[in-house]
Design a protein around this motif. Structure first.
Motif, PDB file in Angstrom:
ATOM      1  N   VAL A 247      63.890 -87.134 -61.057  1.00  0.00           N
ATOM      2  CA  VAL A 247      62.493 -87.524 -60.845  1.00  0.00           C
ATOM      3  C   VAL A 247      62.246 -89.014 -61.080  1.00  0.00           C
ATOM      4  O   VAL A 247      61.175 -89.524 -60.758  1.00  0.00           O
ATOM      5  N   TYR A 248      63.239 -89.680 -61.628  1.00  0.00           N
ATOM      6  CA  TYR A 248      63.018 -91.113 -61.892  1.00  0.00           C
ATOM      7  C   TYR A 248      64.349 -91.820 -62.124  1.00  0.00           C
ATOM      8  O   TYR A 248      65.233 -91.280 -62.787  1.00  0.00           O
TER       9      TYR A 248
ATOM     10  N   ASP B 292      65.487 -95.551 -63.551  1.00  0.00           N
ATOM     11  CA  ASP B 292      65.101 -96.839 -64.126  1.00  0.00           C
ATOM     12  C   ASP B 292      66.105 -97.869 -63.625  1.00  0.00           C
ATOM     13  O   ASP B 292      67.254 -97.884 -64.060  1.00  0.00           O
TER      14      ASP B 292
ATOM     15  N   ALA C 201      68.460 -95.996 -66.559  1.00  0.00           N
ATOM     16  CA  ALA C 201      68.429 -94.608 -66.982  1.00  0.00           C
ATOM     17  C   ALA C 201      68.027 -93.748 -65.802  1.00  0.00           C
ATOM     18  O   ALA C 201      67.437 -94.236 -64.834  1.00  0.00           O
TER      19      ALA C 201
ATOM     20  N   GLU D 288      66.379 -89.796 -64.929  1.00  0.00           N
ATOM     21  CA  GLU D 288      65.679 -88.674 -65.552  1.00  0.00           C
ATOM     22  C   GLU D 288      65.468 -87.527 -64.568  1.00  0.00           C
ATOM     23  O   GLU D 288      65.130 -87.758 -63.405  1.00  0.00           O
ATOM     24  N   SER D 289      65.642 -86.326 -65.071  1.00  0.00           N
ATOM     25  CA  SER D 289      65.168 -85.152 -64.349  1.00  0.00           C
ATOM     26  C   SER D 289      63.996 -84.604 -65.153  1.00  0.00           C
ATOM     27  O   SER D 289      63.555 -85.245 -66.103  1.00  0.00           O
TER      28      SER D 289
ATOM     29  N   ARG E  22      64.792 -88.449 -55.517  1.00  0.00           N
ATOM     30  CA  ARG E  22      65.525 -87.243 -55.131  1.00  0.00           C
ATOM     31  C   ARG E  22      66.663 -87.529 -54.158  1.00  0.00           C
ATOM     32  O   ARG E  22      67.520 -86.679 -53.922  1.00  0.00           O
TER      33      ARG E  22
ATOM     34  N   ARG F 117      56.873 -95.220 -68.422  1.00  0.00           N
ATOM     35  CA  ARG F 117      58.119 -94.583 -68.869  1.00  0.00           C
ATOM     36  C   ARG F 117      58.519 -95.006 -70.276  1.00  0.00           C
ATOM     37  O   ARG F 117      59.478 -94.485 -70.828  1.00  0.00           O
TER      38      ARG F 117
ATOM     39  N   ALA G  10      61.176 -86.421 -70.344  1.00  0.00           N
ATOM     40  CA  ALA G  10      62.491 -87.036 -70.532  1.00  0.00           C
ATOM     41  C   ALA G  10      62.438 -88.251 -71.448  1.00  0.00           C
ATOM     42  O   ALA G  10      63.448 -88.695 -71.977  1.00  0.00           O
TER      43      ALA G  10
ATOM     44  N   ARG H 217      65.682 -87.351 -75.725  1.00  0.00           N
ATOM     45  CA  ARG H 217      66.401 -88.623 -75.902  1.00  0.00           C
ATOM     46  C   ARG H 217      67.230 -88.640 -77.185  1.00  0.00           C
ATOM     47  O   ARG H 217      68.164 -89.402 -77.301  1.00  0.00           O
TER      48      ARG H 217
ATOM     49  N   THR I 210      58.303 -80.452 -61.392  1.00  0.00           N
ATOM     50  CA  THR I 210      59.002 -81.539 -60.695  1.00  0.00           C
ATOM     51  C   THR I 210      57.996 -82.475 -60.037  1.00  0.00           C
ATOM     52  O   THR I 210      58.085 -83.695 -60.177  1.00  0.00           O
TER      53      THR I 210
ATOM     54  N   ALA J 267      56.349 -84.698 -62.564  1.00  0.00           N
ATOM     55  CA  ALA J 267      57.167 -85.803 -63.080  1.00  0.00           C
ATOM     56  C   ALA J 267      57.473 -86.835 -61.996  1.00  0.00           C
ATOM     57  O   ALA J 267      57.645 -88.017 -62.275  1.00  0.00           O
ATOM     58  N   LEU J 268      57.544 -86.362 -60.756  1.00  0.00           N
ATOM     59  CA  LEU J 268      57.885 -87.248 -59.639  1.00  0.00           C
ATOM     60  C   LEU J 268      56.728 -88.178 -59.301  1.00  0.00           C
ATOM     61  O   LEU J 268      56.910 -89.368 -59.048  1.00  0.00           O
TER      62      LEU J 268
END
Lengths: 123, 444, 500
Positions: free
Chosen positions: A35-36, A38, A54, A56-57, A84, B289, B314, B320, C484, C487-488
């Motif tokens: 989902v992200y 970094d 980084a 992330e899911s 994705r 984030r 996350a 973490r 999902t 978060a997306l």
């Protein structure tokens, strides 16, 4: 030639000094829906083992480590819009294009076969 | 059996039997004998409800009751609406855990989402998290958040005008977390721009500059040009605020801050001798984030219904682990419900009226306290909202004790022998102020 | 719980011109009072907040609450969270008018009752923990951990021993342990668990050297197993010059049985919102008092509450100044602006007084009995990886029959359909399908039997009609929220939602 690190990054060399860095298909599958990402910035420099970003899911996160000493040439901005893509094809959807500072460090990484063995053991 | 345990002796025997045991002590065969308690705790015997009530009534009588409160220093005596006090006691809210199961936690998730929205609108920032502990720890966490957001810079500059109770916490976190803290000097009660510029010149590794809104002395500082200065040095601007005041004061968003933090106690939360209060952190979306703590987001369920979930998990400590830049887990959740209800009852107009009342009362207080010429405003040229420093010819202790004894008034917070910080809100009247001023006239 | 989604947001109920407040008349000219403020420091335009009358607000939040599940709604077997009953009396005490209006910086002479309440709870917790002194200032369990680790760093620092920067944490530890260590500037070294979940002493031994500041443990551990080697572990850690930290998240089963101080722990925290029945409030406020053994008291954070009978000149102190606040020079610093979540502390004090010594002695054994009873009654259908007597909680590694495709997540969600909160799932990380159950001492045999019955029904469903379990929940206000998507494309405010 593609090299892999124990922390599941790959570096796909396109000539003697330049390559694409991303995460392996194995790691992408383990994480699930990304989902992200970094992303670092162009011109950033990282030492081998240093975290450069980084990923992330929904329920997991993982730092990304430089497989070798490197300088970022460009980052894959498409991942900012749609992280994705990594799940779709982690090799095609690299994270950054880099200049390798010390090519001898590539020797410390695993080739495709060695990495496959490594993943089989870790699972 | 005790009223809080449902077990009858028969229940215990049956359950032990089903576990293949005969005695409760067999449940602890793995605890070495030498570690076990040899005798019951040396504690009082059980009390019935009336006895517990009486115990606290007795303690309560040792507190001075019903004082008119001119003390502030970050925490203010405001009107606490009965509806807010009552609704936070709804047991579905009160006795729930963290909303990790969204299907049966829409109540909690919804009010946090409302809270996040109201806080972002109040601070003028894009996003808010689901709360921190208090204003002091929120400021310390904002510092760590800024350091985590800026690569390879581990120094912060903190204005000398922030609340010293916050500064102590910032210093503690910085010391153990490995962050260097430099003080930006104060000039006539406000953050010295000259000293800030000098420090930004001197240090090339500044991650953040932290300034207060309003400052500890009650002064509303003018930060025009500050964000440009800070950002041109590639640092982040953090503002630590008294939440209620942002209904009328220029917001961190308007000043160009990257992170707003502080305490929301001023949004009608009872003083309750120090807590629970409500720390907050709001920020630009770019820093989302790096936000510590929990965050609630909107989504849809499989039948297309709008709903809410904890999101961006996350980032959090349980995922973490040792890579975390914050360890916050439990926060002040229920207090976000309190201030959401409070702000829903008040609206912008109510918050503005409260600010007007506080300002009018503080101005009248300042006028009356200085009338006899034996006390003066410490910073007469600086604008204040509802709090100011009074410099007295007579000892501050004399004033505090005389006001308490003769009028049941808490005159303020002592800064030193001849300076006192005084605040006013909608809770004190002209007559209260006249009474306090009369006490002051008799102080020597 | 109401199974229909209420779903409105207060912004949607706002109606221009309505209000839900009235301010007291103060006898001053308030309107326009702010006009003398310099325009440069004032905000342009008011914040967009709801405009509602009181009844609209009351109905809104009451209706919202009906989509929530609390301990007062039903059984909450959430492992490691100790969701015991929160006695109503405690709520009454917490909002006692004699405490609710006290300013945190009021002179000590005006708040002797509050200071005595704080001091009394300190004393009671010291007796229960086997410690010398407590601070009640930390706001939550994780905050307590951080504070405790700071105490430990301050202790080493005070001896001029600055190279101790490692903290050893078992791989089964709560996620906050490593995170707290990281925030405290310590480096985490993981020590492995043996198959029964306890610390592997042989794995620990080589990790201990003069760079280790502390070992952090919870006992019983997150599998609900008592670390019976604790005396040996404590001895080894102390020999190496490090301190033992007790994560009090799992203290409940030890009430009436053993004290962390007697086990060899030097520093500990207690979650008042777990062991001492203060409500979780949907995520807080909690309270995480930190206790220390003799010799470490001076490092506790400021402000500290002390009781004095004589002053520094050895003169008797008047009753009205008996309790005072101190800022000692050796303290680690401050971790809060005030003395912590005071109203939460009052609740815990009320609870301890209600139970008394004899009541507290029964808490641990009854909580442990309830956990063992569920474990024994369900181990035919659920895989029990560790076959020993557990403490307050235990962990199943999912269903025994793995052929059905039904996961721990599915079982947890199916429980929601039956009016139970889900257990803790996928923690600890030692098993793939962790399902962690903690019933607490509050629950009756009938409640446990009903729960056991439902868990068996779910196991049967998993075999016979697995899709019913896999697609659960079916009977909740919402179902299968899209995590999902959340978060997306994070939507964190109503403004972002409205802009869609």
């Amino acid at each position: 030639m593609i090299y892999y690190s124990k922390t599941h990054e790959y570096i796909n060399m396109i000539n003697d000094t330049e390559g694409y860095v991303g995460i392996s298909a194995f790691a992408a599958k383990q994480l699930g829906n990304v989902v992200y990402v970094d992303l670092p910035e162009a011109d950033d420099e990282f030492e081998q083992g240093e975290d450069f970003g980084a990923i992330e899911s929904v329920k997991a996160a993982s730092d990304l480590y430089a497989p070798v000493d490197l300088e970022v040439i460009e980052v894959n901005e498409a991942l900012a819009d749609d992280p994705r893509l990594i799940n779709a094809d982690p090799m095609k959807n690299f994270i950054m294009k880099v200049e390798v500072k010390d090519a001898s460090q590539l020797e410390e990484l695993m080739d495709e076969a060695a990495y496959a063995d490594f993943c089989a053991k870790e699972h | 059996m005790h009223r809080l345990f449902p077990h009858t002796p028969e229940d215990i025997s049956k359950m032990l039997g089903d576990c293949g045991l005969t005695e409760l002590s067999q449940l602890y065969v793995d605890v070495p004998q030498e570690l076990k308690l040899k005798e019951p705790y040396k504690l009082p015997a059980r009390m019935s409800e009336p006895e517990v009530r009486r115990f606290f009534d007795d303690l309560g009588r040792r507190n001075r009751q019903g004082m008119i409160c001119f003390a502030g220093a970050g925490f203010y005596d405001h009107y606490t609406p009965a509806a807010a006090l009552n609704l936070v006691g709804r047991s579905e809210f009160l006795t729930a855990y963290t909303p990790y199961q969204p299907e049966i936690s829409q109540g909690t998730l919804q009010y946090i989402f409302e809270y996040q929205t109201m806080m972002s609108r109040l601070t003028g920032m894009e996003i808010s998290n689901a709360s921190m502990y208090d204003g002091a720890t929120a400021t310390a966490e904002a510092m760590m958040m800024a350091v985590a957001s800026v690569r390879k810079r581990r120094r912060v500059l903190v204005s000398a005008t922030i609340n010293p109770a916050y500064r102590r916490v910032v210093d503690t976190y910085a010391h153990y977390h490995g962050i260097e803290v430099e003080t930006i000097a104060e000039a006539d009660g406000v953050t010295s721009r000259e000293d800030l510029e000098a420090k930004l010149q001197e240090f090339s590794d500044v991650a953040a500059v932290i300034v207060p809104v309003p400052n500890y002395y009650g002064i509303v500082e003018d930060y025009t040009g500050l964000s440009e200065l800070v950002h041109s040095n590639k640092a982040l601007l953090v503002m630590t605020c008294v939440a209620a005041d942002l209904a009328v004061l220029k917001t961190p968003g308007e000043w160009g801050a990257d992170i707003a933090c502080g305490d929301s106690q001023s949004l009608g939360i009872p003083l309750s001798y120090g807590g629970p209060y409500l720390g907050f952190i709001c920020s630009t979306k770019a820093l989302m984030r790096k936000m510590p703590g929990r965050v609630v987001g909107a989504t849809h369920d499989s039948e297309g219904r709008r709903c809410f979930v904890l999101t961006l998990q996350a980032r959090e400590q349980h995922i973490r682990r040792e890579k975390a830049t914050s360890n916050i887990c439990s926060n002040q959740g229920l207090m976000t419900l309190y201030v959401s209800i409070y702000m829903s009852l008040m609206g912008a107009e109510g918050l503005r009226e409260i600010a007007e009342h506080g300002h009018a009362a503080a101005e009248y207080l300042a006028k009356k306290m200085t009338e006899d010429g034996r006390a003066s405003l410490r910073y007469p040229d600086k604008p204040f909202l509802n709090e100011f420093v009074l410099r007295t010819d007579y000892p501050v202790d004399t004033l505090i004790h005389a006001a308490m004894k003769s009028e049941n008034i808490l005159a303020g917070v002592k800064l030193n022998e001849h300076e006192i910080l005084m605040a006013a809100t909608e809770m004190q009247t002209r007559e209260d102020i006249d009474r306090l001023a009369a006490v002051a006239r008799k102080c020597n | 719980m109401n199974k229909e989604l209420y779903g409105n947001l207060v912004f949607e109920l706002s109606h221009k011109g309505r209000k839900g407040y009235a301010l007291p008349a103060n006898g001053l000219d308030n309107a326009g009072a702010l006009n003398d403020m310099p325009a440069a420091v004032m905000r342009t335009g008011a914040p967009d907040l709801p405009e509602c009358d009181e009844l609209t607000v009351v109905r809104h939040y009451n209706n919202m609450s009906t989509n929530n599940f609390g301990v007062d709604t039903g059984f909450y077997p959430l492992g490691s969270c100790t969701m015991k009953y929160n006695p109503k009396l405690n709520e009454e005490i917490a909002s006692h008018r004699a405490f609710a209006g006290l300013h945190p910086f009021a002179p000590a002479s005006a708040v002797q009752g509050a200071l005595k309440a704080y001091w009394t709870l300190q004393q009671l917790l010291s007796e229960i923990g086997g410690m010398s002194e407590f601070t009640l200032n930390p706001f939550a369990g994780a905050h307590g951990e951080l504070t405790g680790l700071m105490v430990i760093r301050r202790y080493h620092e005070s001896r001029g021993d600055t190279k101790r920067r490692k903290v050893i944490v078992p791989d089964s530890a709560h996620g906050t342990n490593p995170a707290s260590a990281a925030v405290a500037g310590l480096e985490i070294v993981e020590v492995k668990s043996r198959p029964d979940g306890t610390v592997d002493v042989d794995d620990l031994r080589p990790l201990l050297d003069d760079t280790v500041a502390a070992m952090m443990m919870t006992n019983p551990n997150t599998l609900g197993i008592f670390e019976k080697n604790i005396p040996e572990i404590a001895h080894m850690v102390h020999e190496a010059g490090a301190l033992m930290y007790y994560d009090g998240a799992n203290l409940n089963p030890m009430l009436g049985v053993a004290r962390p101080g007697d086990m060899g722990f030097d520093v500990m925290h207690i979650n008042l919102h777990k062991t001492f029945s203060t409500p979780h409030g949907g995520g807080g406020p909690g309270s995480g008092p930190v206790g220390v053994r003799e010799g470490l008291e001076e490092f506790l954070p400021t402000p500290r509450v002390v009781r004095r009978h004589v002053n520094s000149d050895d003169q008797p102190v008047a009753e009205e100044n008996r309790f005072a606040i101190e800022y000692g020079p050796e303290a680690l610093g401050s971790i809060s602006a005030t003395l912590g979540n005071f109203a939460v502390q009052l609740r815990a004090l009320s609870y301890i007084l209600s139970l008394g010594s004899d009541g507290l002695m029964q808490v641990g054994p009854l909580a442990t009995l309830n956990a063992n009873y569920i474990k024994e009654m369900l181990k035919d259908d659920y895989l029990l990886p560790i076959e020993t007597v557990c403490k307050h909680e235990f962990v199943f590694d999912g269903l025994r029959d793995k052929s059905t495709g039904v996961t721990t997540l599915n079982v947890a969600k199916r429980l929601l359909d039956h009016g139970y909160h889900a257990p803790t799932i996928y923690f600890p990380l030692l098993f793939h399908e962790s399902l962690m159950i903690e019933p607490t001492e509050s629950e009756s045999l009938e409640t446990l039997d009903d729960f056991i019955g439902v868990m068996h029904d779910i196991a049967r469903e998993a075999r016979e009609t697995p899709d019913v379990v896999i697609n659960a929940p079916h009977n909740t206000p919402i179902t299968h929220p899209d995590d999902t998507e959340a978060a997306l494309h994070p939507i964190l405010t109503y403004d972002e939602l409205a802009a869609q």
